[in-house]
Design a protein around this motif. Structure first.
Motif, short mmCIF file in Angstrom:
data_model
loop_
_atom_site.label_atom_id
_atom_site.label_comp_id
_atom_site.label_asym_id
_atom_site.label_seq_id
_atom_site.Cartn_x
_atom_site.Cartn_y
_atom_site.Cartn_z
N ASP A 150 36.57 38.56 32.59
CA ASP A 150 36.16 39.60 33.90
C ASP A 150 34.88 39.32 34.38
N LEU A 151 33.96 39.16 33.73
CA LEU A 151 32.76 38.69 34.48
C LEU A 151 32.64 37.54 35.47
N VAL A 152 33.75 36.65 34.85
CA VAL A 152 33.66 35.54 35.81
C VAL A 152 34.27 35.83 37.13
N ILE A 153 35.41 36.73 36.99
CA ILE A 153 36.08 37.21 38.24
C ILE A 153 35.28 38.32 38.97
N GLN A 154 34.43 38.81 38.71
CA GLN A 154 33.43 39.63 39.21
C GLN A 154 32.35 38.91 39.78
N LYS A 155 31.78 37.62 39.22
CA LYS A 155 30.49 37.12 39.71
C LYS A 155 30.73 35.91 40.42
#
Ligand code: SF4
Length: 249
Positions: A154-159
């Motif tokens: 989720d964080l990869v997709i967000q950042k």
């Protein structure tokens, strides 16, 4: 193309994190390519004495080895990140290793000492062996490579954002920063991806010796205007046609 790296010292869990991220991103419908940076001086994909090895020895140039289920292209040199990326086409590219390039990074470590050596504004998460008994390092979240792979994804997709044009060390400075500072600024929300002033192939593409050359926008525009001014007087040119020029020594 969005590119990020999983970096850290040897035996810290980088490959496990990379593989789990590839699987989870793929499960969510993204296409993924990956790059593994290898430091072993003796590393080679070629089998000494094979026919393709003999081709490479004779030409000292690129060799393609085509099999029934796989095709390899082997360059007899180390490629830069940009050169490797120019051969890839996917939603995400995960680079395992290459600590020095300007990419958003996940750091894998075994202890705080290793994190301290690697952490800077380009890091948006920590993982690897350190995650077995920690869940936070300063303001960075620590993710277990299997149990918390969904949250890390989720964080990869967000950042992670589309790769900067010069993620190697030769920053152009057109934005008043270097590329690592720009990556840090974007991750921290101080900058946006559009603040990068040098985007590749906006108006014109130049390859020298087979390598893409990045050109600052005003030079792209000047070259484009000059070339079009000449070419539009030639018979056969129609407004909007793309123009390819090859110059040989
Ligand atoms: S303009 Fe873009 S490529 Fe140039 S230094 Fe800034 S971020 Fe890097």
């Amino acid at each position: 193309m969005k590119v990020f790296s999983v970096a850290g010292f040897h035996h810290t869990g980088k490959t496990t994190v990379t593989v789990e991220l590839i699987k989870e991103l793929k499960k969510r419908g993204y296409s993924i390519s990956s790059i593994k940076d290898i430091h072993n001086e003796n590393f080679t994909m070629e089998k000494k004495g094979s026919n393709s090895w003999k081709h490479a020895q004779a030409s000292e140039n690129t060799v393609i080895a085509r099999g029934i289920s796989e095709t390899y292209q082997i360059w007899n040199k180390q490629l830069t990140l940009n050169e490797m990326l120019s051969h890839l086409d996917s939603d995400f590219v995960i680079v395992e290793g290459m600590k020095e390039v300007a990419l958003p990074r996940i750091i894998c470590a075994i202890d705080e000492e290793q994190i301290k050596q690697l952490v800077d504004g380009t890091v948006f998460a920590i993982s690897g062996i350190y995650a077995n008994d920690h869940d936070k390092y300063n303001n960075l979240k620590v993710f277990h490579s299997t149990d918390q792979i969904k949250e890390l994804t989720d964080l990869v997709i967000q950042k992670v954002f589309p790769v900067l044009p010069l993620p190697n060390l030769e920053c152009c400075g057109e934005c008043g920063m270097n590329c690592r500072e720009m990556v840090s600024g974007i991750l921290a929300g101080r900058n946006s991806r559009e603040d990068c002033k040098t985007d590749r192939n906006l108006d014109i593409q130049i390859e020298v010796g087979g390598k893409d050359i990045n050109i600052v926008p005003y030079v792209q525009k000047t070259l484009k205007d000059i070339i079009i001014a000449y070419v539009k007087n030639l018979k056969g040119y129609q407004e909007g046609d793309s123009i390819d020029i090859k110059i040989r020594d």
